[in-house]
Design an enzyme around this catalytic site. Structure first.
Site, PDB file in Angstrom:
ATOM      1  CG  ASP A  21      -2.032  22.436 -25.646  1.00  0.00           C
ATOM      2  OD1 ASP A  21      -1.049  23.023 -25.137  1.00  0.00           O
ATOM      3  OD2 ASP A  21      -2.078  21.207 -25.836  1.00  0.00           O
ATOM      4  CG  ASN A  23       2.647  22.941 -23.905  1.00  0.00           C
ATOM      5  OD1 ASN A  23       1.452  22.649 -23.982  1.00  0.00           O
ATOM      6  ND2 ASN A  23       3.261  23.125 -22.751  1.00  0.00           N
ATOM      7  CG  ASP A  25       0.126  20.732 -21.723  1.00  0.00           C
ATOM      8  OD1 ASP A  25      -0.749  21.261 -22.454  1.00  0.00           O
ATOM      9  OD2 ASP A  25       0.573  21.294 -20.701  1.00  0.00           O
ATOM     10  CG  ASP A  29      -0.252  26.782 -23.655  1.00  0.00           C
ATOM     11  OD1 ASP A  29      -0.466  27.617 -24.557  1.00  0.00           O
ATOM     12  OD2 ASP A  29       0.163  25.620 -23.873  1.00  0.00           O
ATOM     13  CG  ASP A  98     -10.986  35.628 -12.049  1.00  0.00           C
ATOM     14  OD1 ASP A  98     -11.529  35.899 -10.968  1.00  0.00           O
ATOM     15  OD2 ASP A  98     -11.570  35.077 -13.006  1.00  0.00           O
ATOM     16  CG  ASP A 199     -13.980  33.912  -7.431  1.00  0.00           C
ATOM     17  OD1 ASP A 199     -14.576  33.552  -8.454  1.00  0.00           O
ATOM     18  OD2 ASP A 199     -13.864  33.182  -6.417  1.00  0.00           O
ATOM     19  CD  GLU A 256     -18.702  34.952  -9.182  1.00  0.00           C
ATOM     20  OE1 GLU A 256     -19.210  34.020  -9.811  1.00  0.00           O
ATOM     21  OE2 GLU A 256     -17.741  34.790  -8.397  1.00  0.00           O
ATOM     22  CG  HIS A 329     -15.714  30.425 -15.718  1.00  0.00           C
ATOM     23  ND1 HIS A 329     -16.092  31.741 -15.556  1.00  0.00           N
ATOM     24  CD2 HIS A 329     -15.294  30.012 -14.506  1.00  0.00           C
ATOM     25  CE1 HIS A 329     -15.911  32.102 -14.309  1.00  0.00           C
ATOM     26  NE2 HIS A 329     -15.417  31.077 -13.635  1.00  0.00           N
ATOM     27  CG  ASP A 330     -18.661  29.808 -12.739  1.00  0.00           C
ATOM     28  OD1 ASP A 330     -17.817  28.903 -12.803  1.00  0.00           O
ATOM     29  OD2 ASP A 330     -18.489  30.873 -12.110  1.00  0.00           O
TER      30      ASP A 330
HETATM   31  C1  NOJ Z   1     -16.818  31.800  -8.888  1.00  0.00           C
HETATM   32  C2  NOJ Z   1     -16.019  31.292 -10.027  1.00  0.00           C
HETATM   33  O1  NOJ Z   1     -16.449  31.893 -11.212  1.00  0.00           O
HETATM   34  C3  NOJ Z   1     -16.163  29.788 -10.018  1.00  0.00           C
HETATM   35  O2  NOJ Z   1     -15.647  29.196 -11.172  1.00  0.00           O
HETATM   36  C4  NOJ Z   1     -15.505  29.274  -8.765  1.00  0.00           C
HETATM   37  O3  NOJ Z   1     -15.750  27.893  -8.644  1.00  0.00           O
HETATM   38  C5  NOJ Z   1     -16.035  29.962  -7.514  1.00  0.00           C
HETATM   39  N1  NOJ Z   1     -16.214  31.373  -7.671  1.00  0.00           N
HETATM   40  C6  NOJ Z   1     -15.104  29.752  -6.357  1.00  0.00           C
HETATM   41  O4  NOJ Z   1     -13.937  30.495  -6.548  1.00  0.00           O
END
Ligand code: NOJ
Length: 560
Positions: A21, A23, A25, A29, A98, A199, A256, A329-330
């Site tokens: 980050d 700034n 908040d 960013d 993405d 995605d 993905e 991230h998932d």
């Molecule tokens: C896969 C993404 O990696 C995930 O973070 C997202 O929630 C779903 N697709 C829906 O876009």
């Protein structure tokens, strides 16, 4: 096998909200990312994959896009984004964006129009169906739980949303939708980006009959994947996209793909199919999950893990190219899931890194992995932010599941494990922000952080740096053929890579106990060199059997 820059590259994934980050908040960013470009250069990665930075109401942290050609206010401006692209290119790195086109936000101008009336010109940009006997058009469950259909009172129809109800699915049957998407992609490519991560791209084509899914379990809604995973026209659409857009640029693409088998993956990535370069599959991420899905946690065995990896390495051999990842991230943090995030954190993070960088395929590093960041256990559900985690918790709580057991599965599987802010140093909020972070930090940042890693020559960071460097020095790491050794061993994952007169032997002890390794007698060689290892060792030879320490990793190069 054809040489390609994206086969030789290492990708680094940034989740902008949690990276840096600038700034105050409390939200990461673009200027924050720009301030860390030299750090990425030092690590040695070739490509950055930026999770969505587009304008979004953030129901699903940017995967619900309101405007494809605008930057989210919280992240900065288009000028910041351009500066980022330039900063990467100046340093010899590339940028992939993405691409989220299975769905938009319900606040996207197309959907705002579409929901106005049945005869609105944008109606057919989305998927609308009348109800069936006063209920949803089908019994499909959304990935974030509950029905995949949302009723719209104004027109008394339902729209499909495979994710949250603020993420309506686009209607790819409509040629105008496809044209709009291709134009938007072209616009970004013309700005100079180097590719896309797509995605849930294998969900874009749905069986137009929208039949009910088979009923399993006692939930009201059911898994309808059969009717939209690798759907009827998905390859037609991707070939069209390739023809209209992708083929015109020297770029990389990774799609993905949920629930895809290696055989099906070949249809997406085989060179002569002209679709994508790579897919992200989920088979490895499902190791350790039971029949009820990701929250149904069961013990896993190394032989299960190896079987999956091996199958993908074998099936795509000469027919496609693998992507390699152990977290993103998932997913929970890899060291907590497949390694040991306590006593052997450093050793096991290095071991997993060795695997990632020496299998055949393009490695993807998720931010923080290079310093061995771990899962987090927040005290209360109030501390969690992820829509998937929260929806699961509330639904299961209502149906009588025990609070402590639910928290336990959240500790192991929640997406927020990977979304806590990056640890830059041991000062307040790990140097991530001067404000209040949007999600709490993992309290172990005082011990695990970039500043500390950079001051320790034995850190995971420098080990990753070396792995990335080795890839550049030894083409065998990129192009060598893979073969599995000691298939049934429950402690050791060992394999060879071969290219012309060279052979790599990768030996990984995935256990907390010592393990014995002996090279197969039929492997003959004239010379051996230990390329990388994660323990101090005296005898560096491979000619005699040796004992591996817990989570020990060694990579030998032999001249055959
Ligand atoms: C896969 C993404 O990696 C995930 O973070 C997202 O929630 C779903 N697709 C829906 O876009």
């Amino acid at each position: 096998m054809k040489k390609q820059w994206w086969k030789e590259s290492v990708v680094y994934q940034i989740y902008p909200r949690s990276f840096m980050d600038s700034n105050g908040d409390g939200i990461g960013d673009l200027q924050g990312i720009i301030s860390k470009l030299d750090y990425l250069k030092k690590l040695g990665v070739d490509v950055v994959w930026l999770c969505p930075v587009y304008d979004s109401p953030n129901d699903d942290n940017g995967y619900d896009i309101r405007h494809y050609q605008q930057i989210m206010d919280e992240f900065g401006t288009m000028a910041d984004w351009e500066e980022l692209l330039e900063g990467l290119h100046e340093r010899g790195m590339k940028l992939i964006m993405d691409l989220v086109v299975n769905h938009t936000s319900d606040e996207h101008a197309w959907f705002v129009e579409a929901q106005k009336s049945m005869d609105n010109g944008y109606r057919d940009y989305y998927i609308w169906r009348p109800g069936k006997n006063g209920e949803e058009p089908s019994n499909w469950m959304s990935y974030f739980r509950g029905s995949a259909w949302q009723h719209q009172p104004e027109t008394d129809e339902y729209y499909l949303h495979l994710f949250s109800k603020k993420q309506p699915d686009l209607n790819w049957e409509n040629e105008r939708v496809r044209k709009e998407v291709y134009q938007m992609m072209t616009w970004w490519l013309d700005k100079g980006i180097d590719g896309f991560r797509m995605d849930v791209i294998n969900l874009i084509s749905k069986d137009q009959r929208f039949p009910d899914a088979e009923e399993t379990g006692d939930s009201l809604y059911h898994w309808g994947g059969k009717y939209f995973v690798n759907g009827p026209k998905v390859h037609e659409y991707l070939q069209e996209m390739n023809r209209e857009v992708l083929s015109k640029y020297d770029i990389m693409t990774v799609g993905e793909c949920l629930d895809v088998s290696p055989e099906e993956a070949v249809n997406y990535v085989a060179e002569d199919r002209n679709e994508l370069n790579m897919v992200f599959h989920f088979e490895l991420m499902n190791v350790g999950s039971g029949p009820l899905g990701k929250w149904d946690i069961i013990p896993w065995k190394l032989t299960d893990f190896k079987r999956v990896m091996h199958k993908w390495q074998q099936t795509l051999k000469d027919r496609g190219w693998n992507s390699l990842y152990l977290n993103n991230h998932d997913q929970p943090r890899m060291v907590s899931r497949f390694g040991n995030d306590d006593r052997y954190r450093i050793e096991s993070a290095k071991l997993l890194g060795t695997l990632l960088h020496t299998l055949k395929g393009t490695p993807y590093i998720y931010q923080g992995e290079e310093i061995g960041m771990t899962n987090v256990n927040f005290a209360s559900i109030e501390d969690y932010r992820d829509i998937e985690t929260l929806n699961m918790f509330h639904e299961y709580t209502q149906s009588g599941h025990q609070h402590d057991l639910l928290m336990q599965s959240i500790y192991e599987r929640s997406r927020d494990n990977a979304r806590t802010p990056m640890h830059w140093n041991q000062r307040e909020h790990a140097g991530f922000t001067t404000g209040t972070p949007w999600i709490q930090l993992n309290p172990n940042y005082t011990a695990i952080n970039v500043e500390e890693a950079l001051s320790d020559p034995n850190s995971v960071f420098y080990y990753y740096q070396k792995l990335i460097q080795l890839r550049k020095e030894h083409p065998i790491i990129v192009y060598g053929d893979y073969e599995l050794l000691h298939e049934e061993d429950e402690q050791i994952y060992a394999y060879t890579r071969s290219l012309e007169q060279e052979m790599l032997i990768v030996v990984l002890n995935f256990s907390e106990q010592e393990a014995e390794f002996m090279l197969n007698e039929n492997i003959k060689y004239s010379d051996s060199q230990l390329l990388i290892h994660n323990y101090e060792i005296q005898d560096k030879g491979i000619s005699k059997p040796f004992t591996l320490k817990p989570f020990e990793a060694r990579v030998y190069k032999l001249l055959t």
